[in-house]
Design a protein around this motif. Structure first.
Motif, PDB file in Angstrom:
ATOM      1  N   UNK A  80       0.825  -1.211   0.000  1.00 48.91           N
ATOM      2  CA  UNK A  80       0.000   0.000   0.000  1.00 48.91           C
ATOM      3  C   UNK A  80       0.855   1.254   0.000  1.00 48.91           C
ATOM      4  N   UNK A  81       2.160   1.114   0.211  1.00 51.46           N
ATOM      5  CA  UNK A  81       3.067   2.248   0.254  1.00 51.46           C
ATOM      6  C   UNK A  81       4.197   1.996  -0.744  1.00 51.46           C
ATOM      7  N   UNK A  82       4.327   2.831  -1.767  1.00 47.15           N
ATOM      8  CA  UNK A  82       5.304   2.592  -2.826  1.00 47.15           C
ATOM      9  C   UNK A  82       5.640   3.913  -3.513  1.00 47.15           C
ATOM     10  N   UNK A  83       6.760   3.919  -4.240  1.00 50.09           N
ATOM     11  CA  UNK A  83       7.164   5.112  -4.985  1.00 50.09           C
ATOM     12  C   UNK A  83       6.788   4.931  -6.458  1.00 50.09           C
ATOM     13  N   UNK A 173       8.016  10.610  -5.668  1.00 50.13           N
ATOM     14  CA  UNK A 173       6.640  10.653  -5.149  1.00 50.13           C
ATOM     15  C   UNK A 173       6.347   9.330  -4.460  1.00 50.13           C
ATOM     16  N   UNK A 174       5.897   9.401  -3.222  1.00 51.83           N
ATOM     17  CA  UNK A 174       5.510   8.222  -2.449  1.00 51.83           C
ATOM     18  C   UNK A 174       3.988   8.210  -2.343  1.00 51.83           C
ATOM     19  N   UNK A 175       3.387   7.078  -2.712  1.00 50.57           N
ATOM     20  CA  UNK A 175       1.933   6.925  -2.651  1.00 50.57           C
ATOM     21  C   UNK A 175       1.595   6.006  -1.488  1.00 50.57           C
ATOM     22  N   UNK A 176       0.601   6.401  -0.695  1.00 47.79           N
ATOM     23  CA  UNK A 176       0.155   5.587   0.434  1.00 47.79           C
ATOM     24  C   UNK A 176      -1.341   5.308   0.258  1.00 47.79           C
ATOM     25  N   UNK A 177      -1.670   4.092  -0.177  1.00 48.14           N
ATOM     26  CA  UNK A 177      -3.079   3.733  -0.406  1.00 48.14           C
ATOM     27  C   UNK A 177      -3.834   3.425   0.882  1.00 48.14           C
ATOM     28  N   UNK A 178      -3.136   3.355   2.001  1.00 48.60           N
ATOM     29  CA  UNK A 178      -3.840   3.121   3.269  1.00 48.60           C
ATOM     30  C   UNK A 178      -4.448   4.418   3.811  1.00 48.60           C
TER      31      UNK A 178
END
Length: 200
Positions: A80-83, A173-178
């Motif tokens: 859920x957390x990735x660049x 850019x870091x995306x956090x889907x949680x």
């Protein structure tokens, strides 16, 4: 001229018949009937071994099923957390290259960069980006969303969610889907909150 076919001399006896090899059926009949075992103690011992083997086999299978109960049946879902790269990697418009791997779209407009979670708010299907129509269209029930993920047609009750985005120390850019930002119907939009959009 000699005859090529060998002739049997008169009076020669036919070869003795070969004894028949015992088959599986004969062996099973022999075990069940106990023809050779005239001793009653041998029959009882064989029956006891058969019963013990059956009981132990049954208990062994049940023990394995019992142990299987304690092993996790985990579903390994994507992170859920990735660049996703640097801001300069994304041009204006909708980028769909992460749709299959992470179920997101990266959108850049005049306000900045934000990430839309590619889940229809009606029943959870994955909409398609229709570049020719400049909209997201859900194939399940026809919900339509504009390039910012705001619903304008179909049964979707609200806009699609946005994922939390931020820059890491290296500038990616870091995306956090949680952490999702929503715009519930009739309530305040969270799309302008810090983390919902990168102002670059």
């Amino acid at each position: 001229m000699s005859n090529p076919i060998a002739e049997k001399p008169a009076g020669a006896a036919a070869p003795p018949p070969q004894p028949r090899k015992p088959g599986i059926g004969d062996a099973i009949r022999k075990i069940l009937s106990g023809q050779d075992d005239t001793d009653e103690t041998k029959q009882i011992a064989r029956r006891r071994r058969f019963v013990m083997a059956s009981v132990l086999g049954f208990l062994g299978v049940n023990f394995v099923m019992f142990l299987r109960f304690f092993l996790p049946r985990a579903l390994y879902e994507p992170k859920t957390n990735f660049t996703i790269g640097y801001p300069s990697d994304f041009g204006f418009g909708v980028d769909t290259k992460f749709q299959n791997a992470h179920r997101i779209w990266v959108v850049r407009n005049t306000e900045g960069i934000f990430v839309i979670s590619a889940i229809c708010t009606h029943l959870g299907c994955t909409p398609d980006w229709k570049a020719s129509e400049n909209k997201f269209k859900c194939p399940c029930h026809g919900s339509g969303y504009d390039p910012e993920g705001v619903n304008f047609e179909g049964p979707a009750p609200r806009p699609m969610d946005r994922a939390h985005v931020e820059l890491d120390p290296s500038g990616q850019i870091v995306v956090d889907l949680s952490r999702l930002y929503r715009w519930p119907k009739g309530e305040r939009s969270q799309f302008g909150d810090p983390g919902a959009i990168l102002r670059v």
